[in-house]
Scaffold this motif. Structure first.
Motif, PDB file in Angstrom:
ATOM      1  N   GLU A   1       1.174 -16.409  12.254  1.00  0.00           N
ATOM      2  CA  GLU A   1      -0.208 -16.768  12.579  1.00  0.00           C
ATOM      3  C   GLU A   1      -0.922 -17.388  11.375  1.00  0.00           C
ATOM      4  N   ALA A   2      -2.164 -17.782  11.594  1.00  0.00           N
ATOM      5  CA  ALA A   2      -2.983 -18.359  10.532  1.00  0.00           C
ATOM      6  C   ALA A   2      -3.216 -17.317   9.443  1.00  0.00           C
ATOM      7  N   PRO A   3      -3.404 -17.751   8.193  1.00  0.00           N
ATOM      8  CA  PRO A   3      -3.565 -16.819   7.073  1.00  0.00           C
ATOM      9  C   PRO A   3      -4.651 -15.777   7.278  1.00  0.00           C
ATOM     10  N   GLU A   4      -5.816 -16.196   7.822  1.00  0.00           N
ATOM     11  CA  GLU A   4      -6.917 -15.245   7.979  1.00  0.00           C
ATOM     12  C   GLU A   4      -6.558 -14.131   8.969  1.00  0.00           C
ATOM     13  N   LYS A   5      -5.769 -14.462   9.996  1.00  0.00           N
ATOM     14  CA  LYS A   5      -5.354 -13.436  10.949  1.00  0.00           C
ATOM     15  C   LYS A   5      -4.344 -12.475  10.323  1.00  0.00           C
ATOM     16  N   VAL A   6      -3.482 -13.015   9.483  1.00  0.00           N
ATOM     17  CA  VAL A   6      -2.514 -12.168   8.780  1.00  0.00           C
ATOM     18  C   VAL A   6      -3.242 -11.215   7.855  1.00  0.00           C
ATOM     19  N   THR A   7      -4.231 -11.728   7.139  1.00  0.00           N
ATOM     20  CA  THR A   7      -5.024 -10.880   6.246  1.00  0.00           C
ATOM     21  C   THR A   7      -5.721  -9.768   7.016  1.00  0.00           C
ATOM     22  N   THR A   8      -6.272 -10.108   8.157  1.00  0.00           N
ATOM     23  CA  THR A   8      -6.977  -9.104   8.973  1.00  0.00           C
ATOM     24  C   THR A   8      -6.008  -8.016   9.440  1.00  0.00           C
ATOM     25  N   PHE A   9      -4.844  -8.428   9.893  1.00  0.00           N
ATOM     26  CA  PHE A   9      -3.860  -7.447  10.360  1.00  0.00           C
ATOM     27  C   PHE A   9      -3.505  -6.466   9.250  1.00  0.00           C
ATOM     28  N   ILE A  10      -3.165  -6.984   8.096  1.00  0.00           N
ATOM     29  CA  ILE A  10      -2.756  -6.101   6.992  1.00  0.00           C
ATOM     30  C   ILE A  10      -3.910  -5.194   6.579  1.00  0.00           C
ATOM     31  N   SER A  11      -5.108  -5.758   6.526  1.00  0.00           N
ATOM     32  CA  SER A  11      -6.287  -4.961   6.144  1.00  0.00           C
ATOM     33  C   SER A  11      -6.494  -3.793   7.091  1.00  0.00           C
ATOM     34  N   ARG A  12      -6.265  -4.019   8.364  1.00  0.00           N
ATOM     35  CA  ARG A  12      -6.419  -2.932   9.338  1.00  0.00           C
ATOM     36  C   ARG A  12      -5.376  -1.836   9.108  1.00  0.00           C
ATOM     37  N   MET A  13      -4.165  -2.230   8.794  1.00  0.00           N
ATOM     38  CA  MET A  13      -3.122  -1.237   8.518  1.00  0.00           C
ATOM     39  C   MET A  13      -3.491  -0.403   7.274  1.00  0.00           C
ATOM     40  N   ILE A  14      -3.957  -1.085   6.240  1.00  0.00           N
ATOM     41  CA  ILE A  14      -4.345  -0.380   5.012  1.00  0.00           C
ATOM     42  C   ILE A  14      -5.490   0.584   5.292  1.00  0.00           C
ATOM     43  N   LYS A  15      -6.471   0.138   6.061  1.00  0.00           N
ATOM     44  CA  LYS A  15      -7.626   0.983   6.371  1.00  0.00           C
ATOM     45  C   LYS A  15      -7.196   2.238   7.117  1.00  0.00           C
ATOM     46  N   ALA A  16      -6.271   2.082   8.066  1.00  0.00           N
ATOM     47  CA  ALA A  16      -5.790   3.245   8.823  1.00  0.00           C
ATOM     48  C   ALA A  16      -5.153   4.264   7.883  1.00  0.00           C
ATOM     49  N   MET A  17      -4.466   3.787   6.870  1.00  0.00           N
ATOM     50  CA  MET A  17      -3.805   4.679   5.922  1.00  0.00           C
ATOM     51  C   MET A  17      -4.814   5.294   4.957  1.00  0.00           C
ATOM     52  N   LYS A  18      -5.748   4.501   4.494  1.00  0.00           N
ATOM     53  CA  LYS A  18      -6.734   5.014   3.539  1.00  0.00           C
ATOM     54  C   LYS A  18      -7.729   5.967   4.211  1.00  0.00           C
ATOM     55  N   ASN A  19      -7.903   5.832   5.525  1.00  0.00           N
ATOM     56  CA  ASN A  19      -8.795   6.747   6.242  1.00  0.00           C
ATOM     57  C   ASN A  19      -8.289   8.182   6.228  1.00  0.00           C
ATOM     58  N   THR A  20      -7.039   8.373   5.882  1.00  0.00           N
ATOM     59  CA  THR A  20      -6.488   9.730   5.756  1.00  0.00           C
ATOM     60  C   THR A  20      -6.920  10.393   4.452  1.00  0.00           C
ATOM     61  N   GLY A  21      -7.511   9.618   3.555  1.00  0.00           N
ATOM     62  CA  GLY A  21      -7.851  10.122   2.225  1.00  0.00           C
ATOM     63  C   GLY A  21      -6.741   9.890   1.217  1.00  0.00           C
ATOM     64  N   CYS A  22      -5.693   9.206   1.632  1.00  0.00           N
ATOM     65  CA  CYS A  22      -4.549   8.956   0.745  1.00  0.00           C
ATOM     66  C   CYS A  22      -4.946   7.999  -0.378  1.00  0.00           C
ATOM     67  N   LYS A  23      -4.586   8.342  -1.597  1.00  0.00           N
ATOM     68  CA  LYS A  23      -4.901   7.527  -2.766  1.00  0.00           C
ATOM     69  C   LYS A  23      -3.686   6.753  -3.287  1.00  0.00           C
ATOM     70  N   LYS A  24      -2.554   6.907  -2.638  1.00  0.00           N
ATOM     71  CA  LYS A  24      -1.326   6.302  -3.152  1.00  0.00           C
ATOM     72  C   LYS A  24      -1.342   4.788  -2.940  1.00  0.00           C
ATOM     73  N   PRO A  25      -0.643   4.051  -3.809  1.00  0.00           N
ATOM     74  CA  PRO A  25      -0.582   2.595  -3.628  1.00  0.00           C
ATOM     75  C   PRO A  25       0.061   2.218  -2.306  1.00  0.00           C
ATOM     76  N   VAL A  26      -0.482   1.191  -1.679  1.00  0.00           N
ATOM     77  CA  VAL A  26       0.060   0.674  -0.425  1.00  0.00           C
ATOM     78  C   VAL A  26       0.669  -0.708  -0.698  1.00  0.00           C
ATOM     79  N   PHE A  27       1.932  -0.851  -0.318  1.00  0.00           N
ATOM     80  CA  PHE A  27       2.670  -2.091  -0.541  1.00  0.00           C
ATOM     81  C   PHE A  27       2.861  -2.838   0.772  1.00  0.00           C
ATOM     82  N   TYR A  28       3.119  -4.141   0.625  1.00  0.00           N
ATOM     83  CA  TYR A  28       3.428  -4.951   1.802  1.00  0.00           C
ATOM     84  C   TYR A  28       4.542  -5.924   1.449  1.00  0.00           C
ATOM     85  N   ASN A  29       5.380  -6.226   2.435  1.00  0.00           N
ATOM     86  CA  ASN A  29       6.467  -7.171   2.200  1.00  0.00           C
ATOM     87  C   ASN A  29       5.905  -8.574   2.028  1.00  0.00           C
TER      88      ASN A  29
END
Length: 859
Positions: A207-235
């Motif tokens: 998809e277009a870059p902005e949509k890719v950015t949005t997708f990844i941001s949502r995944m990160i937010k779901a993980m950070k909403n747990t209170g997790c402070k660990k680094p999050v990586f992406y391929n």
């Protein structure tokens, strides 16, 4: 009362603050320069390990079919991880097996086994980088099962774009990080040994870059909403043209993989592949945003390479590229490593592939010793780096420090300070240890004059592990034999004592000088005159001294393994070798060779080491015509002959075996280094739908027809990649010509037999590749008629070596440039490279080009 409530609130607040500080201190963090650091010490994170999949998919099913208790199997393999120095584990969790279609976690047996495994690894001091989403179905290499997860419902492509699938992933990631491991009582998000998360395995965004950015941001937010402070990586090694979209999403690290020899060759690759691992070049390495994120390798392997020299060179290149963590893909669970069905293009196990496993042990040391971004130049200059050395010619990787000495094959290296050594791990012979068995061994200094010895059973490959595998087809066996073992260490001296300490091992003995005789197991070796209180229960680092695990002996029949030469030249002696696999040492091994009479002459083979036997066949048998012979082993008073191990010998009246047959050619006969009829399937090249093998009218001959529609097409995973107009093929002929060395030395020209296709001539570059990776070639113009087209060897010039098989990811270098170009030496050639592209006019590069190859020869 109010004061008491206020006091309680203050105390609770303090506990929360202290907990938050502790959590921050325990967690890994990424500094402003993109370097992961340990929260407690601020030191750089350096870790190395493996992927291992026993709780999931094929690995899980294979154990169930064999009624193998998976907990015990995991215990055994994790112990081997400890012996190999692995301190990190990574896996892409099969979300399809532990989730439902809307993203809820399923607390089933797969997750329970995964949690158990993590606990066992924690007990050995290992850390973790987990990838919660695989997107993979669980079938491979078997048919797919119907699984309940969201990946099964939507598939990978839709998981990246479909709103319901994205919501399911958000829910799943939130629940995964909050999942409490029942064996530790700690949620993944809080486990100090889980140092990072990678969101998902190999997403392919279109998809277009902005949509890719949005997708990844949502995944990160779901993980950070747990209170997790660990680094999050992406391929970020897939769809690399989207690099800025990845960086803009808020990731703290990027993950990479490396398969420098491609995947799925279907056979063991030959030739020097160190040029393929010379550099790990990242196309966006200069991007300022990239420099601020951490880098790790989630998967790597030199697929289809059975030798032990290559892994430390890969580790060196990773460190040069800025990688702090790397995990090999994938360690075979021991209970199925004898058949290698999980991933037949990979093969790794300490018991069954000891030299390769020791190479990984050395690679772990590379990650801990080599400075980040350290550059050692290009091959062959970088074959020695720091405390490490790799050698293709010797199939050797080794490390020598003041306290450690590790090696993967016979070596003549003597550590500079033998008296200071604390750890030795090896295979074969060295100036310190001499051992004829074919398993790995470990020597650890427990205290002055007291060492722990561990000897693994013999490992023998009886089939190519990278071929078409099946649970019904063994590719390797282990065997328990007793072998002499000599140890020359000042700390032990001579006449030391040895005592078995693993379960059931009651062996005790005194060395005769520096030599003992041992079977697989663990032992305490004590210097003469030294007393010690250590025993089987004594702890040493992350193991207990008496621990030992290995498969039981699997040799229940005789194997006679021999690959005859393709052809020989008359008038020279010929060295032949065979691997004779019997439970106990065979009584005799002999060759029955047909000479001038109708009865064969019987010649004894000499034991070399391990299971290898050798015979130098006198030149009187090497006459123009056909050399015919049998190999026979005698074990338990029974004769076994040939590759079928028939229970008889050639002189028996009812013997019906088929002899090995080798063509013996007259002196100065042409040396065929490639024949389409016999060698086309072993070519390293990029697959083309338009390529085929067509038999010729003349028996035994064929054409390999290669039609290239376009010499360059845009890589959808690297849309901004350099346009290289080239189609190359590569064939390793080193073994094929091993019996023609003198004729090779007399050769004057390189001859191509074939024709151009599509009704027009085609320019073709032929290049001979030497053992050091230097390539010398020239361009010929091939006409439309089948004929011989030649080039004089004196006219060959230095040309580019193409890295074949093509590495993955595709952005890695297409050409290899050595640190120094050696002079052409015909005695060192072992590979032919055939290229369509060099010499073609610029305006013709994107036209269709076709070539039909019948053979290539030296004469």
């Amino acid at each position: 009362m109010m004061k008491y409530i206020k006091f309680l609130c203050i105390v609770l607040l303090l506990f929360v603050c202290i907990g938050a500080v502790a959590q921050k201190t325990n967690d890994v963090y990424v500094d402003k320069n993109g370097v992961m650091r340990w929260g407690k010490t601020n030191e750089e994170v350096r870790a190395f390990g493996v992927n291992y999949t026993a709780p999931f998919a094929h690995g899980y099913r294979a154990a169930k079919k064999k009624d193998i208790p998976l907990e015990q199997a995991i215990d055994n393999d994790v112990y081997h991880f400890a012996r190999l120095g692995f301190d990190l584990y990574r896996v892409h969790v099969w979300d399809c097996e532990i989730s439902d279609s809307v993203g809820n976690i399923l607390n089933n047996e797969h997750l329970k086994l995964f949690d158990y495994m993590l606990k066992k690894m924690k007990d050995r001091g290992m850390k973790f980088m987990l990838t919660p989403i695989a997107y993979w179905p669980n079938g491979y290499p078997e048919p797919e099962e119907k699984t309940p997860g969201f990946s099964t419902k939507y598939g990978k492509e839709a998981c990246l774009t479909n709103e319901d699938a994205i919501k399911a992933q958000e829910k799943y990631l939130y629940q995964f990080l909050n999942h409490v491991n029942p064996y530790t009582g700690i949620a993944y998000k809080n486990d100090p040994d889980i140092i990072a998360f990678e969101i998902s395995n190999e997403p392919h965004h279109g998809e277009a870059p902005e949509k890719v950015t949005t997708f990844i941001s949502r995944m990160i937010k779901a993980m950070k909403n747990t209170g997790c402070k660990k680094p999050v990586f992406y391929n970020i090694s897939h769809s690399v043209h989207l690099a800025d979209a990845y960086f803009n999403a808020g990731i703290q690290g990027g993950t990479f993989q490396w398969y420098p020899t491609g995947l799925g060759s279907g056979h063991e690759l030959g030739g020097n592949l160190l040029p393929n691992v010379d550099k790990y070049s990242i196309p966006f390495a200069s991007n300022a945003k990239f420099k601020k994120i951490a880098k790790l390798v989630y998967e790597f392997d030199a697929a289809d390479v059975g030798r032990s020299y290559i892994y430390p060179a890969m580790a060196r290149s990773f460190r040069e590229a800025g990688m702090q963590i790397a995990t090999h893909f994938a360690y075979d669970p021991t209970y199925m490593a004898d058949v290698n069905t999980e991933y037949n293009t990979h093969y790794m196990n300490l018991a069954y592939a000891p030299q390769k496993a020791l190479s990984l042990k050395i690679s772990a040391e590379v990650f801990h010793q080599v400075p980040l971004y350290k550059n050692y130049g290009s091959y062959p200059a970088n074959a020695s780096f720091g405390n490490f050395k790799v050698s293709y010619e010797k199939d050797l990787a080794e490390m020598v420090t003041e306290t450690k000495f590790f090696y993967t094959n016979h070596t003549s290296t003597t550590p500079a300070a033998v008296d200071k050594l604390q750890e030795i791990a090896g295979w074969g012979n060295s100036p310190i240890v001499k051992y004829s068995g074919t398993g790995a061994y470990f020597l650890d200094r427990i205290e002055p004059g007291v060492w722990r010895l561990e000897v693994l059973p013999d490992a023998i490959w009886i089939n190519d592990p990278f071929g078409q595998n099946s649970p019904k087809k063994k590719i390797a066996v282990v065997n328990y034999r007793t072998w002499p073992l000599s140890i020359v260490l000042p700390d032990l001296g001579s006449n030391y004592t040895v005592k078995g300490i693993n379960a059931g091992n009651i062996y005790t003995a005194k060395a005769q000088g520096n030599t003992i005789t041992v079977a697989p197991g663990t032992y305490i070796i004590t210097k003469q005159g030294v007393t010690t209180n250590v025993n089987a229960q004594t702890r040493y680092k992350n193991i207990t001294l008496g621990e030992f695990t290995a498969p039981a002996t699997e040799v229940d029949k005789v194997y006679i393994l021999h690959k005859p030469s393709s052809e020989l030249e008359e008038g020279n002696s010929h060295t032949m070798e065979a691997t004779i696999v019997t439970k106990n040492i065979p009584q005799s091994v002999e060759v029955s060779v047909f000479g001038s009479g109708w009865r064969p002459d019987v010649l004894p083979m000499e034991h070399v080491s391990g299971y290898t036997y050798r015979l130098i066949l006198p030149e009187k048998y090497i006459k123009a015509g056909m050399l015919r012979y049998f190999i026979t082993a005698k074990a338990n008073d029974i004769y076994y002959t040939g590759s079928a191990a028939l229970e008889s010998k050639p002189s028996d009246w009812d013997f019906y075996g088929t002899p090995y047959t080798v063509a013996v050619l007259s002196k100065n006969a042409p040396v065929y280094i490639f024949n389409a009829a016999t060698d086309a399937s072993a070519l390293s090249r990029q697959w083309l739908r338009s390529s085929t093998i067509v038999p010729a009218a003349e028996p035994g001959k064929a054409e390999l027809q290669v039609n290239v529609a376009k010499l360059f097409e845009v890589d959808p995973e690297n849309k901004n990649g350099e346009a290289i107009h080239d189609y190359s093929m590569r064939f390793f002929f080193g073994q094929k010509i091993s019996g023609r060395k003198q004729d090779v030395l007399q050769s004057k020209r390189l001859v191509f037999r074939g024709r151009a296709m599509n009704g027009s001539p085609c320019k073709l570059q032929l290049a001979l590749v030497m053992r050091d990776g230097s390539a010398y070639g020239g361009v010929i113009t091939v006409g439309v008629d089948a004929a011989d087209y030649s080039i004089n060897l004196t006219d060959l010039k230095s040309v580019n070596l193409v890295t074949l098989p093509r590495p993955y990811p595709g952005f890695l270098p297409y050409f290899f440039k050595p640190s120094a170009v050696c002079d052409f030496d015909i005695s060192g050639v072992e590979t032919i490279q055939v290229s369509i592209g060099p010499g073609i006019a610029v305006d013709q590069l994107q036209a269709k080009h076709g070539i039909a190859i019948e053979s290539i020869r030296l004469e």
